[in-house]
Design a protein around this motif. Structure first.
Motif, PDB file in Angstrom:
ATOM      1  N   TYR A  90      25.286   2.239  -9.282  1.00  0.00           N
ATOM      2  CA  TYR A  90      24.905   3.249  -8.282  1.00  0.00           C
ATOM      3  C   TYR A  90      25.741   3.075  -7.020  1.00  0.00           C
ATOM      4  O   TYR A  90      26.227   4.059  -6.445  1.00  0.00           O
ATOM      5  CB  TYR A  90      23.423   3.121  -7.951  1.00  0.00           C
ATOM      6  N   PHE A  91      25.929   1.832  -6.588  1.00  0.00           N
ATOM      7  CA  PHE A  91      26.728   1.548  -5.391  1.00  0.00           C
ATOM      8  C   PHE A  91      28.174   2.001  -5.594  1.00  0.00           C
ATOM      9  O   PHE A  91      28.776   2.622  -4.709  1.00  0.00           O
ATOM     10  CB  PHE A  91      26.679   0.046  -5.082  1.00  0.00           C
ATOM     11  N   LYS A  92      28.738   1.696  -6.775  1.00  0.00           N
ATOM     12  CA  LYS A  92      30.109   2.134  -7.077  1.00  0.00           C
ATOM     13  C   LYS A  92      30.200   3.665  -7.067  1.00  0.00           C
ATOM     14  O   LYS A  92      31.176   4.236  -6.578  1.00  0.00           O
ATOM     15  CB  LYS A  92      30.548   1.603  -8.441  1.00  0.00           C
ATOM     16  N   PHE A  93      29.177   4.285  -7.612  1.00  0.00           N
ATOM     17  CA  PHE A  93      29.137   5.745  -7.680  1.00  0.00           C
ATOM     18  C   PHE A  93      29.161   6.356  -6.282  1.00  0.00           C
ATOM     19  O   PHE A  93      29.922   7.295  -6.008  1.00  0.00           O
ATOM     20  CB  PHE A  93      27.873   6.186  -8.422  1.00  0.00           C
ATOM     21  N   LYS A  94      28.355   5.835  -5.376  1.00  0.00           N
ATOM     22  CA  LYS A  94      28.282   6.366  -4.011  1.00  0.00           C
ATOM     23  C   LYS A  94      29.551   6.054  -3.227  1.00  0.00           C
ATOM     24  O   LYS A  94      30.020   6.885  -2.444  1.00  0.00           O
ATOM     25  CB  LYS A  94      27.064   5.800  -3.291  1.00  0.00           C
ATOM     26  N   ALA A 104      35.956   5.809 -10.965  1.00  0.00           N
ATOM     27  CA  ALA A 104      34.715   5.087 -11.256  1.00  0.00           C
ATOM     28  C   ALA A 104      33.551   6.065 -11.362  1.00  0.00           C
ATOM     29  O   ALA A 104      32.690   5.938 -12.235  1.00  0.00           O
ATOM     30  CB  ALA A 104      34.449   4.042 -10.173  1.00  0.00           C
ATOM     31  N   GLN A 105      33.531   7.043 -10.487  1.00  0.00           N
ATOM     32  CA  GLN A 105      32.464   8.041 -10.488  1.00  0.00           C
ATOM     33  C   GLN A 105      32.494   8.864 -11.781  1.00  0.00           C
ATOM     34  O   GLN A 105      31.457   9.122 -12.392  1.00  0.00           O
ATOM     35  CB  GLN A 105      32.637   8.964  -9.279  1.00  0.00           C
ATOM     36  N   LEU A 106      33.681   9.246 -12.193  1.00  0.00           N
ATOM     37  CA  LEU A 106      33.822  10.044 -13.417  1.00  0.00           C
ATOM     38  C   LEU A 106      33.384   9.246 -14.641  1.00  0.00           C
ATOM     39  O   LEU A 106      32.725   9.785 -15.536  1.00  0.00           O
ATOM     40  CB  LEU A 106      35.272  10.505 -13.561  1.00  0.00           C
ATOM     41  N   GLU A 107      33.712   7.962 -14.673  1.00  0.00           N
ATOM     42  CA  GLU A 107      33.319   7.114 -15.801  1.00  0.00           C
ATOM     43  C   GLU A 107      31.798   7.015 -15.910  1.00  0.00           C
ATOM     44  O   GLU A 107      31.235   7.082 -17.004  1.00  0.00           O
ATOM     45  CB  GLU A 107      33.925   5.718 -15.638  1.00  0.00           C
ATOM     46  N   ILE A 112      26.395   9.435 -18.877  1.00  0.00           N
ATOM     47  CA  ILE A 112      25.094  10.108 -18.921  1.00  0.00           C
ATOM     48  C   ILE A 112      24.978  10.851 -20.252  1.00  0.00           C
ATOM     49  O   ILE A 112      25.872  11.619 -20.623  1.00  0.00           O
ATOM     50  CB  ILE A 112      24.948  11.097 -17.746  1.00  0.00           C
ATOM     51  N   PRO A 113      23.892  10.662 -20.976  1.00  0.00           N
ATOM     52  CA  PRO A 113      23.723  11.353 -22.262  1.00  0.00           C
ATOM     53  C   PRO A 113      23.488  12.845 -22.062  1.00  0.00           C
ATOM     54  O   PRO A 113      22.366  13.297 -21.855  1.00  0.00           O
ATOM     55  CB  PRO A 113      22.491  10.666 -22.864  1.00  0.00           C
ATOM     56  N   ILE A 114      24.571  13.603 -22.120  1.00  0.00           N
ATOM     57  CA  ILE A 114      24.507  15.038 -21.859  1.00  0.00           C
ATOM     58  C   ILE A 114      23.604  15.757 -22.864  1.00  0.00           C
ATOM     59  O   ILE A 114      23.063  16.815 -22.603  1.00  0.00           O
ATOM     60  CB  ILE A 114      25.931  15.653 -21.888  1.00  0.00           C
ATOM     61  N   ILE A 129      30.785  16.392 -11.968  1.00  0.00           N
ATOM     62  CA  ILE A 129      32.063  16.257 -12.681  1.00  0.00           C
ATOM     63  C   ILE A 129      33.051  17.302 -12.177  1.00  0.00           C
ATOM     64  O   ILE A 129      34.230  17.008 -11.944  1.00  0.00           O
ATOM     65  CB  ILE A 129      31.845  16.387 -14.205  1.00  0.00           C
ATOM     66  N   ALA A 130      32.571  18.527 -11.982  1.00  0.00           N
ATOM     67  CA  ALA A 130      33.434  19.588 -11.453  1.00  0.00           C
ATOM     68  C   ALA A 130      33.948  19.233 -10.066  1.00  0.00           C
ATOM     69  O   ALA A 130      35.113  19.483  -9.728  1.00  0.00           O
ATOM     70  CB  ALA A 130      32.659  20.906 -11.406  1.00  0.00           C
TER      71      ALA A 130
END
Length: 224
Positions: A90-94, A104-107, A112-114, A129-130
């Protein structure tokens, strides 16, 4: 639309800080301005207070209410990532929000199980993602992600406004109008102000053509 008082405060604080930073940057890059008005940043904050009324009570109330709806879907995604992947990811994502290259955010988003049954999470993931692909100027993947979000919920207001903005940037006025109109059919729109805002966007594109400029400095997906 009922909006929590806390959101008013956060919107005001963020806008005021942006105005302050912009004012001080101008004094740095324009030396004569620094000599004449060394505290121009504070003047920028003062001017912003005049404009904030238009968002809270004036002509841009619909814009403000839409931005609040955007914040809800962002919180939904952030909460899901924190609960599903833990604090470190979560920290990496933010932190990736502040990076020009958001690999890192895209990975994390792709983990996430779409195929899950939670529509809100799937929509929020595709919209994010967009946004990442937009930062990379990959318009093909950006459009694809936005279309996938709309496939999940055809009249979703956030998805349709974002792809309408995308088509405006691409110079495709007819496509933008189609999606502004689709957003009007979102059954969760309880606000007359948002409906007025959407009709104004349709009228603007019809009369003046698509706008390619970003909605607000530093905020690519807010309406203009």
């Amino acid at each position: 639309m009922e909006i929590p008082f806390s959101y008013y405060i956060s919107f005001w604080v963020k806008g005021s800080l942006l105005a302050l930073a912009t004012g001080f940057l101008l004094t740095i890059f324009i030396p004569p301005l620094f000599v004449t008005f060394p505290y121009f940043g504070f003047i920028g904050v003062f001017i912003y207070q005049v404009f904030i009324y238009r968002y809270f009570r004036g002509a841009r109330r619909g814009d403000f209410e839409y931005k609040y709806k955007e914040s809800i879907i962002d919180k939904t995604l952030n909460s899901y990532i924190f609960k599903s992947f833990g604090f470190i990811k979560y920290f990496k994502f933010k932190m990736d929000d502040f990076s020009q290259i958001r690999s890192a955010q895209l990975e994390i988003l792709k983990e996430i199980p779409i195929g899950s049954n939670e529509k809100r999470i799937k929509i929020a993931a595709y919209l994010k993602i967009a946004e990442v692909y937009s930062t990379d100027d990959d318009i093909i993947q950006e459009e694809l992600a936005l279309k996938r979000a709309i496939e999940i919920e055809k009249h979703n207001i956030i998805s349709n406004i974002r792809i309408a903005v995308f088509y405006e940037r691409s110079g495709k006025g007819d496509e933008a109008i189609k999606h502004y109109q689709a957003a009007l059919s979102d059954t969760e729109i309880y606000s007359e102000q948002i409906q007025i805002y959407l009709r104004e966007q349709i009228k603007r594109v019809k009369t003046s053509g698509p706008s390619k400029r970003p909605p607000m400095p530093g905020l690519r997906y807010i309406s203009w």
